[in-house]
Design an enzyme around this catalytic site. Sequence first.
Site, PDB file in Angstrom:
ATOM      1  N   HIS A 340      -2.708  -9.363   5.280  1.00  0.00           N
ATOM      2  CA  HIS A 340      -1.811  -8.339   4.741  1.00  0.00           C
ATOM      3  C   HIS A 340      -2.288  -6.908   4.936  1.00  0.00           C
ATOM      4  CE1 HIS A 340       0.894 -11.079   2.456  1.00  0.00           C
ATOM      5  NE2 HIS A 340      -0.195 -11.839   2.428  1.00  0.00           N
ATOM      6  N   ARG A 532       2.476   1.611  -4.918  1.00  0.00           N
ATOM      7  CA  ARG A 532       1.151   1.960  -5.416  1.00  0.00           C
ATOM      8  C   ARG A 532       0.724   3.321  -4.859  1.00  0.00           C
ATOM      9  NH1 ARG A 532      -1.790  -2.023  -8.300  1.00  0.00           N
ATOM     10  NH2 ARG A 532      -3.322  -0.354  -8.324  1.00  0.00           N
ATOM     11  N   THR A 639       7.727  -3.837   1.665  1.00  0.00           N
ATOM     12  CA  THR A 639       8.877  -4.663   1.296  1.00  0.00           C
ATOM     13  C   THR A 639       9.838  -3.842   0.448  1.00  0.00           C
ATOM     14  OG1 THR A 639       7.463  -5.522  -0.467  1.00  0.00           O
ATOM     15  CG2 THR A 639       7.820  -6.957   1.437  1.00  0.00           C
ATOM     16  N   LYS A 643      14.148  -3.416   0.268  1.00  0.00           N
ATOM     17  CA  LYS A 643      14.951  -3.427  -0.958  1.00  0.00           C
ATOM     18  C   LYS A 643      15.884  -2.224  -0.994  1.00  0.00           C
ATOM     19  CE  LYS A 643      11.121  -5.832  -3.051  1.00  0.00           C
ATOM     20  NZ  LYS A 643       9.822  -5.707  -3.746  1.00  0.00           N
TER      21      LYS A 643
HETATM   22  C1  Z2T Z   1      -1.048  -5.752  -1.069  1.00  0.00           C
HETATM   23  O1  Z2T Z   1      -0.046  -5.600  -1.950  1.00  0.00           O
HETATM   24  C2  Z2T Z   1      -0.833  -5.606   0.296  1.00  0.00           C
HETATM   25  C3  Z2T Z   1      -1.880  -5.807   1.161  1.00  0.00           C
HETATM   26  C4  Z2T Z   1      -3.142  -6.136   0.666  1.00  0.00           C
HETATM   27  O2  Z2T Z   1      -4.142  -6.337   1.549  1.00  0.00           O
HETATM   28  C5  Z2T Z   1      -3.367  -6.261  -0.684  1.00  0.00           C
HETATM   29  C6  Z2T Z   1      -2.324  -6.070  -1.545  1.00  0.00           C
HETATM   30 CL1  Z2T Z   1      -2.561  -6.257  -3.221  1.00  0.00          CL
HETATM   31  C7  Z2T Z   1      -5.250  -7.091   1.169  1.00  0.00           C
HETATM   32  C8  Z2T Z   1       0.565  -5.331   0.786  1.00  0.00           C
HETATM   33  C9  Z2T Z   1       0.663  -4.435   2.017  1.00  0.00           C
HETATM   34  O3  Z2T Z   1       0.037  -3.206   1.774  1.00  0.00           O
HETATM   35  C10 Z2T Z   1       2.143  -4.218   2.338  1.00  0.00           C
HETATM   36  O4  Z2T Z   1       2.307  -3.448   3.501  1.00  0.00           O
HETATM   37  C11 Z2T Z   1       2.835  -5.569   2.525  1.00  0.00           C
HETATM   38  O5  Z2T Z   1       4.236  -5.393   2.641  1.00  0.00           O
HETATM   39  C12 Z2T Z   1       2.558  -6.482   1.331  1.00  0.00           C
HETATM   40  O6  Z2T Z   1       1.187  -6.587   1.084  1.00  0.00           O
HETATM   41  C13 Z2T Z   1       3.120  -7.885   1.542  1.00  0.00           C
HETATM   42  O7  Z2T Z   1       2.736  -8.394   2.779  1.00  0.00           O
END
Ligand code: Z2T
Length: 805
Positions: A340, A532, A639, A643
């Site tokens: 991710h 965030r 995401t 939305k």
């Molecule tokens: C997170 O929310 C995301 C990535 C992370 O990497 C950790 C957390 Cl908690 C370890 C997010 C991405 O920043 C975002 O771009 C992506 O859409 C989301 O995960 C779901 O894949």
Amino acid sequence: MATPLTDSERRKQISVRGIAELGDVVELKKSFNRHLHFTLVKDRNVATPRDYYFALAHTIRDHLVGRWIRTQQHYYEKDPKRIYYLSLEFYMGRTLQNTMVNLGLENASDEAIYQLGLDIEELEEIEEDAGLGNGGLGRLAACFLDSLATLGLAAYGYGIRYEFGIFNQKIQNGWQIEEADDWLRYGNPWEKARPEYMLPVHFYGHVQQTEDGARWVDTQVVLAMPYDTPVPGFKNNTVNTMRLWSAKAPNDFNLKDYYLTYRYHQIVTRYSNMDNVMNSYYSNKVFEVMFLCSQVAIQLNDTHPALAIPELMRILVDVEKLDWEKAWDITTRTCAYTNHTVLPEALERWPVHLFEKLLPRHLQLIYAINQKHLDNIAALYPGDMDRLKRMSLIEEGDPKRINMAHLSVIGSHAVNGVAQIHSEIVKSTVFKDFYELEPDKFQNKTNGITPRRWLLLCNPGLADAIAERIGDGFITDLYQLKKLMGYVDNEAFIRDVANVKQENKLKFAAYLENEYKIKINSSSIFDVHVKRIHEYKRQLLNCLHIITLYNRIKKEPNKAFVPRTILIGGKAAPGYHMAKMIIKLITSVGNVLNNDPIVGDRLKVIFLVNYRVSLAEKVIPASDLSEQISTAGTEASGTGNMKFMLNGALTIGTMDGANVEMAEEAGEENLFIFGMRVEDVAALDKKGYNARDYYDKLPELKQAMDQISSGYFSPKEPELFKDIVDMLMYHDRFKVFADFEAYVKCQEKVSELYKNPRKWTKVVIKNIANSGKFSSDRTIAQYAREIWGVEPSAVKIPPPNEPKA
Ligand code: Z2T
């Protein structure tokens, strides 16, 4: 002759929220009163709004039970391949309305509660968010559970039952304050404790080498208690299970310090998952381990549950006595890993000394996995010592660490990124060597969102306007929204879409006024940046634009200005100093310009406190403009961007993450795309990014920066934002200034288009019509076919015969 239907009667008939059948309404009222009496032990004279919420929650929950039992029975009989989605986060938000939507009970419940003289929205507001996540990753897991159930897959979400969710954010004097989220305080009506499935989990001890293999002995045992939550599919009678584990150390368990306690809690709950996967697999039939990988798929949501890999090896090698090669083959064919992020600071590297004490056998197994892995590399690339070092699971240094991403790649048969561009970056950067070794392992699965929560539930007006034109098939086949391209010039539809947006804006404005005594101008552009708080997401770029708009108004107060309300929301990690400073800057800028009489209601900046799932459901449907402005190459997918698109906001964004695919689907001319592409960022890196160049060249940027650094927004403490200024001027990894000019120009185009509401709404319709790709149903169908080797089923489980009371 039949009298023609009124508008609202017609809407009721096509309402995607279900039809309020008289029988259902009567049953719901009865059940509600029964629960108020027998479950809450109250009558209407003394019941509080919370009692009413619980009475309704129990009433709706009853409709899940029969379907839940039947679904599990069905899986037992048909024995399809099981999918285990292992995630340390499930950011579920509220459950009541979602359950009503998926069971088609929403209108009936509305009517029943109305007839009882209560307000259903007020009751829904009482429910606590299940905030068991941080942001996108956790919410993705929650959307996936909805799609897995809707596609009829035999899936289980496995995670942790945290006693406290993500902190509640307060703002005091412009600063973030964190408060504990005691979400279980009033009880959780959606979970069922399953003490009968409690499992022992081992820790500490040491490893004995015996004739028939390793024995892990003298361990301390901890009990892991599962709590099951039902996950209904959309109107298909399927109810899957989310199983969250709770660990309690027995009293005689001796923990050295707080850090270990914390790690221990994470670890025990992480790997108790695995024991249970094995248990549920072999409890009911002859154990044929050879078939494990054809019967079970395990998806790792990032590296957080990566211990599943050595744990599965431990069970196969130490307990089932399989030889190493067989065990490794089964493990890798069972597991798959989703990455991710490519930001190095977010890649997990666990200190070896944690394993030495807590999980000595797992550490041995990881060393053995690494040895075979390095032997393999050495044979393929003789003499390439540097490559061995780069690809090792173990990083030498003080402390010595385990690279959890390397372990996850090696232990999986598939590795995927979460948007096309991100999956390419993964292959060319973080996992370059691994891609060279096994190119076929690497895949893309572009993220998605569930249209049930993110359209039906949160924006029923828009869902109805759409269904009136193209029917309600789009809810489970979002590509059908394409049919709306036939309505781009349809005046009635344009009017309906614009009216729904205006109603949503008014409703949100009323909410802000009620809750926070903030007044906003509902005819202004609602320009929304919620996610965030992170340097790479560039809330500071937004901030610099806001200051620029302010300076323009001040310079020419009588010039026409397209009014804007800029809403920024998001939590800062408690230990992330810069993120907390960014919040303080936003609130400080807000204080200055919200109170400037020259500005009036043409420009307002609101910090949306405590952004979370339930607040997203309110603000996104009310948004005109969606801010997706990360530095190209840093946001894996995003995401929130999807939305907003689905809810009729236009996107201002960089070519990053899933924005790229949104532009591809809707046409780049229908988004406000600006700034550097990944290649431009790389070129600038090569040349050397010098913030000063932009500061010297762009007078509006200079003016904004000078104001921040001279205390214009913090007169009592002129030096307050020194760290932000120094970062932006001297060590900005995310190159905010390099995109400033393009961003401001692009925002001018936004205001220009907004002056023509009809044209604006047509672009909105084109965006909605082309958002079909971003359903998590599509994402999950691709995981199913391309990673798990299962077919989504359209089979509808028959409705339950409820036992007679
Ligand atoms: C997170 O929310 C995301 C990535 C992370 O990497 C950790 C957390 Cl908690 C370890 C997010 C991405 O920043 C975002 O771009 C992506 O859409 C989301 O995960 C779901 O894949």
